[in-house]
Every structure is written in C-alpha cells, then in structure tokens.
Design an enzyme around this catalytic site. Structure first.
Site, mmCIF file in Angstrom:
data_model
loop_
_atom_site.group_PDB
_atom_site.id
_atom_site.type_symbol
_atom_site.label_atom_id
_atom_site.label_comp_id
_atom_site.label_asym_id
_atom_site.label_seq_id
_atom_site.Cartn_x
_atom_site.Cartn_y
_atom_site.Cartn_z
ATOM 1 N N SER A 87 59.549 17.191 -43.588
ATOM 2 C CA SER A 87 60.352 17.372 -42.371
ATOM 3 C C SER A 87 59.483 17.513 -41.120
ATOM 4 C CB SER A 87 61.251 18.608 -42.507
ATOM 5 O OG SER A 87 60.479 19.758 -42.804
ATOM 6 N N HIS A 88 58.320 18.139 -41.254
ATOM 7 C CA HIS A 88 57.407 18.330 -40.128
ATOM 8 C C HIS A 88 56.012 17.882 -40.539
ATOM 9 C CE1 HIS A 88 60.713 21.089 -39.371
ATOM 10 N NE2 HIS A 88 60.324 21.232 -38.125
ATOM 11 N N ASN A 89 55.322 17.216 -39.637
ATOM 12 C CA ASN A 89 53.964 16.762 -39.925
ATOM 13 C C ASN A 89 53.181 16.724 -38.612
ATOM 14 O OD1 ASN A 89 51.701 15.723 -41.152
ATOM 15 N ND2 ASN A 89 52.546 13.689 -41.524
ATOM 16 N N THR A 101 55.239 20.179 -43.898
ATOM 17 C CA THR A 101 56.132 20.893 -44.819
ATOM 18 C C THR A 101 56.790 19.855 -45.709
ATOM 19 O OG1 THR A 101 57.929 20.830 -43.197
ATOM 20 C CG2 THR A 101 56.586 22.812 -43.248
#
Length: 330
Positions: A87-89, A101
């Site tokens: 979802s987040h990078n 994540t």
C-alpha cells in the site's frame, strides 16, 4: 469552508443517502456548495480518495513494514509495487533506503516471510528487515488543515463486538473500497447492486465498524497539496520495559498520525516508530524536540521520505493476490 469540510471528511464521511446534504447541514451551507467544493478539491488533487478504511489484521491478512537496502532503487521499487498488498512504498534517507508496507491474504501459499524473501531476491537487496506491529498505539491520519487541534489529544480504543463476517459483508467490503463519485447519492450503485436499503447499508457498515473490521469511512488527502510539506518517520531507541508507557505518551501528540511498537535487530535498535506531519521541516522537528523532552529516549533518528513510489489502499479479497503468487512464486 474548504478547511472545515476537509476536517469533517477526514474524520468521517457520512454513509447516508445524501451525504453531501448531511455535511452541508453541519457546515451551514447548501448541498450544491459542498458538492462544488468537494469536486474542486478533487480536481486540485487535495482530496486523494474517499472510501472505507479497513483493519488489515481483523480481515485475516498478515502485514508488516519492511525495509530493504538496494542499489537500483527505481528498479527495486517497481517490482515491489507489483504486489497488490503493497500500500505504501517510499525512498527514505537511510542505508535501508526502500521502505514499504505489505499484506498477504489469509490463505496465501507463500505467507509473509517467504513473500518478502522472494522480493528481496528479485530486487537484489543487500539486506532487509521485517518489522511487524507488536503493539499499535495510534493510527489516525487526520491532517489539521484548519489549525484548530491542540498539541495533544486523547487516544482511546473502541471495544470490539464479536461477530463473524457473512457473505453480504465480503460483498460490501469490495464495494466500499471504491472511491466515491462527487454526486448527490454516491452510494446508490452499492445499494442497487447488493439489493440493500439505505438503512440496511448504514446498519451493516456500523456492524463492520463495531466489529473492528472497518476503522471508518473517510477521505485521505494529498499531504503536500493540503499544505503539509514535511513528514518524517521518527524512530526511537527506548528501554523495552518502558516501551508501552512511552508509546502511549508519543501517541498523544496531535502531529503524530501513526505510533507502533516493532521488533528490534542487531542492526536496528529502534522499537518505537512514529509518523509525524507538519507544514514544514522545522515544524516537524519542533514536535520531535517536545517528544524527546518528555520521553528521554536513548537516541532517535529521522527518516524523511525523499520519494513516494506508491500510496494506495489495498483491495481486499481481490484475485490479484493469487495471480501475483502464481506469476512470481512458482
């Protein structure tokens, strides 16, 4: 009115037949004014998405923060982004330069650790650490666009009501993940598709929240476009026996959106993680100094994000998870 609207919809977007009319009533303006303002904020890329925010763990998914040390960061980030559970990078200013994540579905054939190991192999990571949540003190991304929050706030946890998800809830979860359209009745498609009344929709959404499966239905913003030009992951080295007490203190600061206790490693001595947002780097660092004075850590460090490679909500119960494992997992 823009700031007041953004404050309201970050906290909770009403799941009703005419949500913009509901918001208009709270703001003391017309429904059309709210709709026009919402459209404008979407077009200006201040509002990123308005949809349900689900609890990954409650839905049976395993998730973790992961840090890679890689040379070719663009190539590594591109591969990491292919996983539907990422979802987040971000690129961050540390030897561990790629932070993301990831969640894997309940019946994942590979599981979390093997998935991360596969990613590390594919990206030629020199080193990596897996940092799952041991204790969550706070997760509440609500940017203070109106400047009305006090420096500290109470952090309370709602008691969950035990109930098993039924077929209607899985269908509802899939639909509620979609970004709403700026129209008078944005939930009309859902009630028609699932054959629910608006009253039943509200009732089942409330059950999902009461059961802890869904945190809230709300808007998230593009931070920089909303005026929050700085955000830092600040990690703290603290005594393990005092970590719970210290984590609760850190979570009380309004500028802190996330606060977690995570594992430590010989090459990673920081068990306490916090995300801190501000309108400038100086504002973020002023908050950090206040936290430092209160908790007296052994040491701490800033991990500023220098590039965003991916930020989007996970689509739960999607076929994309199995397809990824089939393509890359052998």
């Amino acid at each position: 009115m823009e700031k007041e609207l953004l404050t309201l919809i970050q906290k909770e977007f009403p799941v009703t037949k005419r949500p913009f009319a509901h918001l208009a009533n709270e703001l003391g303006v017309t429904e059309e004014e709210v709709l026009d303002t919402y459209r404008k904020l979407k077009e200006e890329r201040i509002i990123r998405q308005t949809s349900a925010i689900f609890d990954t763990k409650s839905l049976g998914y395993r998730s973790s923060l992961v840090a890679f040390q890689v040379d070719d960061i663009e190539k590594a980030a591109a591969f990491v982004n292919t996983h539907p559970g990422v979802s987040h990078n971000y690129e961050r200013d540390h030897d561990f330069n790629l932070w993301f994540t990831i969640a894997v579905e309940p019946d994942s054939r590979l599981g979390l650790e093997k998935t991360v190991a596969l990613m590390a192999q594919r990206t030629n990571a020199k080193e990596y650490i897996i940092l799952p949540t041991k204790k969550m003190f706070k997760i509440q991304v609500q940017l203070d666009v109106a400047g009305k929050k006090s420096k500290k706030e109470k952090v309370t946890k709602k008691k969950k009501i035990d109930f098993e998800l039924e077929p209607v809830h899985y269908k509802l979860i899939k639909e509620l993940q979609e970004d709403i359209e700026p129209v008078a009745e944005p939930f009309e498609k859902i009630v028609q598709k699932l054959g629910l009344s608006y009253e039943e929709l509200q009732q089942e959404v409330q059950r999902l929240q009461d059961g802890g499966y869904m945190r809230r239905f709300a808007s998230i913003l593009y931070h920089r476009k909303a005026g929050f030009n700085a955000n830092a992951m600040v990690v703290w080295s603290v005594d393990e026996e005092k970590a719970q007490e210290i984590g609760q203190k850190v979570a009380e600061f309004s500028a802190v959106s996330h606060c977690y206790l995570r594992p430590t490693y010989p090459n990673w001595p920081y068990p306490l993680f916090s995300m801190i947002h501000g309108k400038s780097k100086e504002e973020v660092e002023a908050v950090v100094k206040e936290i430092e004075a209160e908790i007296a850590p052994k040491e701490y460090r800033y991990l500023y994000s220098t590039r965003e490679f991916k930020k989007q909500r996970i689509r739960y119960f999607s076929d994309a998870f199995k397809e990824w494992e089939q393509q890359y997992g052998g």
